[in-house]
Design a protein around this motif. Structure first.
Motif, short mmCIF file in Angstrom:
data_model
loop_
_atom_site.label_atom_id
_atom_site.label_comp_id
_atom_site.label_asym_id
_atom_site.label_seq_id
_atom_site.Cartn_x
_atom_site.Cartn_y
_atom_site.Cartn_z
N THR A 161 0.80 -1.23 0.00
CA THR A 161 0.00 0.00 0.00
C THR A 161 0.83 1.28 0.00
O THR A 161 0.33 2.34 -0.37
N LYS A 162 2.09 1.20 0.43
CA LYS A 162 2.92 2.40 0.53
C LYS A 162 4.23 2.25 -0.25
O LYS A 162 5.26 2.79 0.14
N ALA A 163 4.15 1.54 -1.36
CA ALA A 163 5.35 1.29 -2.15
C ALA A 163 5.96 2.57 -2.70
O ALA A 163 7.19 2.73 -2.72
N ASP A 164 5.13 3.51 -3.17
CA ASP A 164 5.67 4.75 -3.74
C ASP A 164 6.43 5.54 -2.68
O ASP A 164 7.53 6.05 -2.94
N GLU A 165 5.85 5.65 -1.50
CA GLU A 165 6.48 6.42 -0.44
C GLU A 165 7.78 5.75 0.03
O GLU A 165 8.80 6.41 0.26
N LEU A 166 7.73 4.42 0.17
CA LEU A 166 8.92 3.69 0.60
C LEU A 166 10.01 3.73 -0.46
O LEU A 166 11.20 3.85 -0.14
N ALA A 167 9.62 3.65 -1.73
CA ALA A 167 10.60 3.73 -2.81
C ALA A 167 11.29 5.10 -2.81
O ALA A 167 12.52 5.19 -3.03
N TYR A 168 10.52 6.14 -2.54
CA TYR A 168 11.11 7.48 -2.47
C TYR A 168 12.08 7.57 -1.30
O TYR A 168 13.19 8.10 -1.44
N LEU A 169 11.69 7.05 -0.15
CA LEU A 169 12.56 7.07 1.03
C LEU A 169 13.85 6.31 0.75
O LEU A 169 14.95 6.78 1.08
N ILE A 170 13.73 5.15 0.13
CA ILE A 170 14.91 4.34 -0.18
C ILE A 170 15.82 5.09 -1.15
O ILE A 170 17.06 5.12 -0.98
#
Length: 427
Positions: free
Chosen positions: A13-22
């Motif tokens: 559900t939060k792949a976009d946000e986590l990808a940005y953080l990574i």
């Protein structure tokens, strides 16, 4: 050296946000190990640790969690698995810090993961409920850092990116700069309520340093006591000097300025020698915005600042508090000694000061003597807790315990210098 950050979140559900953080961590030269803690969906980007591995670490499977039909219970089990893996990864030297993000579900899980890491390991939680009273003090690791995830509930946006980019820099920078605590000398844990209300630390600190101890002083306004209790329960201290019990009386009387229900039990559970006194146990501190409980509304109160206000306890309430202290200390597994300063227990109860209540203080002292007699080591002092006589009595008891081998002997700085000189001469 490259630092590796454990990034924890629901990668369905939060792949976009986590990808940005990574991406932000990696853009600064950091490495990432991603852990997916989702249940229903599939990770939308590659991860290093799958949700199936997390479930297995909790002794279950994703299919079994889905079959529960209850999101909260499923996530509680994922929390257990994630915390177990977090601990293992750090012990194996694979990660140098952690960061997790989420709403209430993700924050709940992240709190367990943060507690799985030792003091000194950077641990960050980017949360939509950072700073909320929903998060109980006892759930927080002693050095966890929170960042409010403003506008981050669903989807990337400029506000969300601002929070996540700062979080990426914070956790990687902390991992690079972190100096894990080194306990070259025995550590004494001490509690106090500021340095105006309770002043003993000003006398005790140099004396304890001279004896060869490091001293960590915890501010008993809720979070300080929580950290103190966690470390005491883990056996981090050679001895504790728990002289400010204000958080305990707050918790027992409905204040949010609390360190949790375990206050005054951590050292006892670990068997750590403890010297205890009832500093500031005559007043109830409340959050500045918190309503005063009904039974205290006829009392005089003091607005300390916009964060804290205080009301006084009456004689009957003080008797109850003395007995509660005695019951907790009597359950201790290690040496315990209580100092009862009959001349007063905080600076504002001296003659002429606003909190002066001789009858209430006498009621507390009488109840404490009665409740502790034969159960707990007790020294009754005709002195105020901020008088030199209090510190003299404390140091005398500590010295007795050192001589008896109850508290490990300190390592004075001159001994460190002698060791260094001897090593240099030998070489």
């Amino acid at each position: 050296m490259t630092k590796t950050i454990l990034v924890i979140g629901t990668f369905d559900t939060k792949a976009d946000e986590l990808a940005y953080l990574i991406a932000r961590i990696e853009s600064q030269g950091g490495a990432v190990l991603a852990m997916d803690v989702s249940v229903l969906g599939q990770a939308a980007i590659p991860v290093g640790i799958t949700k199936h591995e997390v479930a297995a670490a909790a002794g279950t499977t994703i299919n079994a969690l889905i079959a529960l039909g209850e999101e909260g219970e499923a996530f509680a089990q994922m929390s257990a698995g994630a915390a177990t893996l977090t601990r293992r990864l750090h012990q194996a030297g694979r990660v140098d810090g952690m960061i997790a993000l989420g709403g209430t579900m993700g924050t709940d899980l992240a709190l367990d993961c943060a507690q799985a890491l030792p003091l000194g390991v950077p641990k960050y939680i980017v949360s939509t409920v950072a700073g909320s009273p929903l998060i109980a003090a006892e759930r927080m690791a002693a050095d966890v850092q929170f960042i409010l995830w403003a506008g981050g509930l669903y989807g990337l946006n400029p506000l969300c990116k601002s929070s996540l980019s700062q979080a990426a820099g914070a956790v990687l920078g902390a991992a690079r700069a972190a100096e894990p605590p080194r306990f070259d000398r025995p550590l004494i844990g001490m509690t106090s309520l500021g340095s105006s209300c309770l002043k003993y630390m000003k006398r005790l600190h140099p004396e304890l340093t001279r004896r060869g101890y490091d001293i960590a002083v915890f501010h008993t306004t809720g979070m300080g006591g929580m950290a103190f209790e966690r470390l005491a329960a883990d056996g981090a201290f050679a001895c504790v000097m728990d002289f400010s019990l204000q958080e305990l009386v707050n918790m027992l009387n409905g204040s949010l300025v609390s360190a949790g229900a375990d206050r005054l039990t951590g050292a006892g559970r670990s068997g750590t020698p403890q010297l205890v006194a009832p500093g500031a146990a005559d007043i109830l501190d409340l959050a500045g915005w918190q309503d005063i409980p009904e039974r205290f509304r006829d009392r005089p109160f003091h607005m300390h600042n916009r964060l804290i206000k205080s009301v006084a306890f009456n004689a009957d309430e003080r008797r109850d508090l003395a007995r509660a202290m005695a019951d907790r200390l009597a359950a201790a597994q290690g040496p315990t000694h209580f100092f009862l300063p009959k001349g007063g227990i905080e600076e504002w109860d001296r003659p002429g000061e606003a909190a002066r209540d001789p009858e209430g203080l006498a009621a507390f002292c009488e109840a404490a003597e009665s409740a502790m007699a034969g159960r707990i080591g007790l020294t009754v002092l005709d002195a105020h807790i901020n008088d030199a006589a209090f510190c003299t009595a404390v140091l005398a008891r500590l010295d007795d315990w050192i001589a008896a081998g109850i508290v490990p002997k300190g390592r004075p700085e001159n001994e460190d210098q002698k060791t260094a000189l001897g090593t240099a001469a030998d070489s």
